[in-house]
Enzyme design. Structure first.
Site, PDB file in Angstrom:
ATOM      1  N   HIS A  75       0.899  -1.155   0.000  1.00 37.41           N
ATOM      2  CA  HIS A  75       0.000   0.000   0.000  1.00 37.41           C
ATOM      3  C   HIS A  75       0.938   1.204   0.000  1.00 37.41           C
ATOM      4  CE1 HIS A  75      -4.034  -1.577   0.305  1.00 37.41           C
ATOM      5  NE2 HIS A  75      -3.696  -2.364   1.299  1.00 37.41           N
TER       6      HIS A  75
ATOM      7  N   LYS B  62      -6.496  -0.874  -5.618  1.00 38.65           N
ATOM      8  CA  LYS B  62      -7.967  -0.989  -5.724  1.00 38.65           C
ATOM      9  C   LYS B  62      -8.564   0.182  -6.513  1.00 38.65           C
ATOM     10  CE  LYS B  62      -8.685  -3.635  -1.435  1.00 38.65           C
ATOM     11  NZ  LYS B  62      -7.337  -3.533  -0.800  1.00 38.65           N
TER      12      LYS B  62
ATOM     13  N   ASP C 192     -12.367   4.116 -10.413  1.00 38.98           N
ATOM     14  CA  ASP C 192     -12.861   5.368 -10.989  1.00 38.98           C
ATOM     15  C   ASP C 192     -13.059   5.181 -12.487  1.00 38.98           C
ATOM     16  OD1 ASP C 192     -13.497   8.152 -11.215  1.00 38.98           O
ATOM     17  OD2 ASP C 192     -12.205   8.528  -9.483  1.00 38.98           O
TER      18      ASP C 192
END
Length: 479
Positions: free
Chosen positions: A278, A309, A312
């Site tokens: 991350h 993830k 959009d």
């Protein structure tokens, strides 16, 4: 045929063709072992093989404008053929560079021309097929391939399904017959090898979705799946290194310090197949950090998965993936995406990732309590993956959601002891995830990071997951 006999004897003498009891990379026992990589150190034999390949193409009356050798063993063979016969040559890269032209094919490409593929050995035909697909995307016609040795395990029929005619200098059974006549191989060994070939056939495939018509066993090994025609290049790399390192463990490195991230990669790299990041939670991110991470990934043979993830519209995720502070596409082998925005999210990511030979996972299920990623949502994710299999190679899911062996399944929320936390996270054991739910890779974070001895704990997870995989195959794990 006399020339073939001389080459067969020379290959046997050079150790490129051996008979006995061998264990293949897949763990399968085999009475025959073929490895032609050492030919580069025997220039006379290398030239003889190249001459036989060229003569086979000539005898078949093939017309072609250029030649491409399947990387890597066939490259020197193609080089000799092209140099001696003044034929233009193309080189296919296994991976695109992430700098410069970022090309997958080197050489002068003239769309519409016909390219002949050269290969050393064909088993399933997957390497020839992958090379053909890359060349076809460049606008070239690929209709034929020449191979030194056809192992007669179904590769020829599979390639024909994909519009590629395979012409072989010799077949394994033909070489066996020659060597038997020369007194090099006993009759018993000949029969043993023939029985092995018949019992280990790859079935023909459908051209528009290379799924075997029927399975010879309920479960394919990781290495066998890596050889399937149509498997994504990232999936093929991942499956091969999983088998090589005997690990199906992904480390979820959710740490906030660059120093700790790099220490984890250095310490646990040999035990994992993927390191999941991350990157946006690092307090001290710089491009130097991911450069060093990339070096560690190459050194210890694991892939990097940025757990971004994306969720959009296509144009936005394209910029998020390619640019910004993190420039994710430049260093991460794998990313993932939600399917909520529709197919545009995949198309946007694909526009950036496909030329770089990156891969994407779709989130089909989640391990948190009350997740809405179930039922029709999961079905939509699977359909989207199938529609974009040139970029999407698997799923984040709690169980196997697709029966196509080309797709991989990665499952988070795994601990050695099943249970949960007070924030709605549900934990399953490696055995439940791999053996019972049919996933391929376990994703583990806190279970390793909270341990006093992280390496020892990682090895526990690696062994538990690998033994569950081996048990699923129905064979005993190696010590």
């Amino acid at each position: 045929m006399a020339a073939v006999g001389r080459v067969a004897a020379a290959l046997r003498e050079a150790g490129a063709l051996r008979f006995g009891d061998f264990v293949l990379k897949s763990g399968q026992a085999s009475p025959v072992y073929i490895d032609l990589r050492g030919l580069v150190s025997r220039p006379r034999l290398l030239r003889q093989v190249a001459d036989l390949l060229f003569q086979t193409a000539k005898d078949a009356g093939l017309q072609y404008d250029c030649v491409c050798g399947v990387p890597y063993t066939a490259l020197p063979l193609a080089t000799i053929i092209c140099s001696e016969n003044q034929i233009p040559m193309l080189i296919r890269r296994k991976e695109a560079k992430d700098y410069g032209t970022k090309r997958l094919v080197e050489g002068t490409i003239n769309p519409g021309e016909t390219c002949l593929i050269i290969e050393d050995v064909v088993t399933s035909g997957s390497s020839v097929w992958e090379t053909a697909e890359v060349l076809r995307k460049e606008g070239l016609r690929v209709t034929d391939a020449i191979v030194l040795l056809d192992r007669e395990q179904g590769g020829k029929a599979r390639l024909e399904e994909c519009g590629i005619r395979l012409h072989s200098v010799c077949t394994l059974s033909g070489v066996l017959e020659i060597l038997q006549q020369q007194g090099e191989v006993a009759v018993e060994m000949v029969e043993k090898v023939k029985k092995f070939i018949q019992g280990n056939m790859f079935e023909p495939v459908a051209q528009n979705g290379p799924t075997p018509v029927k399975r010879l066993c309920k479960e394919l090994s990781f290495s066998a799946r890596a050889e399937l025609p149509g498997v994504h290049p990232v999936a093929a790399r991942l499956l091969a290194l999983m088998e090589k390192k005997q690990t199906n463990l992904c480390l979820s490195a959710d740490v906030t310090s660059s120093k700790e991230l790099l220490e984890l990669a250095a310490l646990l790299g040999p035990s994992i197949c993927i390191l999941k990041t991350h990157i946006d939670i690092l307090n001290d991110f710089t491009q130097e950090v991911v450069k060093e991470l990339r070096t560690l990934a190459d050194r210890h043979e694991f892939l990097i998965f940025e757990d971004r993830k994306f969720a959009d519209i296509g144009n936005t995720v394209k910029h998020q993936y390619e640019g910004g502070v993190f420039k994710i596409a430049s260093w991460s082998d794998i990313v993932n995406a939600h399917v909520v925005p529709g197919s545009g999210v995949v198309k946007g990511l694909k526009a950036v990732g496909l030329p770089l030979q990156r891969g994407c996972l779709l989130i089909a299920e989640m391990s948190s309590q009350g997740s809405l990623a179930t039922g029709e949502y999961t079905k939509a994710a699977v359909q989207m993956a199938e529609d974009n299999s040139d970029f999407v190679f698997g799923f984040i899911s709690g169980s196997r959601v697709s029966n196509k062996p080309e797709f991989l399944h990665l499952t988070p929320g795994v601990q050695l002891q099943a249970g949960g936390d007070n924030l709605g996270q549900k934990y399953l054991s490696p055995k439940e995830v791999i053996s019972e739910k049919g996933s391929d890779i376990i994703i583990v974070g806190r279970g390793i990071l909270s341990a006093s001895d992280r390496l020892q704990e990682a090895e526990k997870y690696r062994k538990a997951a690998w033994e569950s995989y081996v048990s699923r195959l129905g064979v005993r794990a190696e010590d």
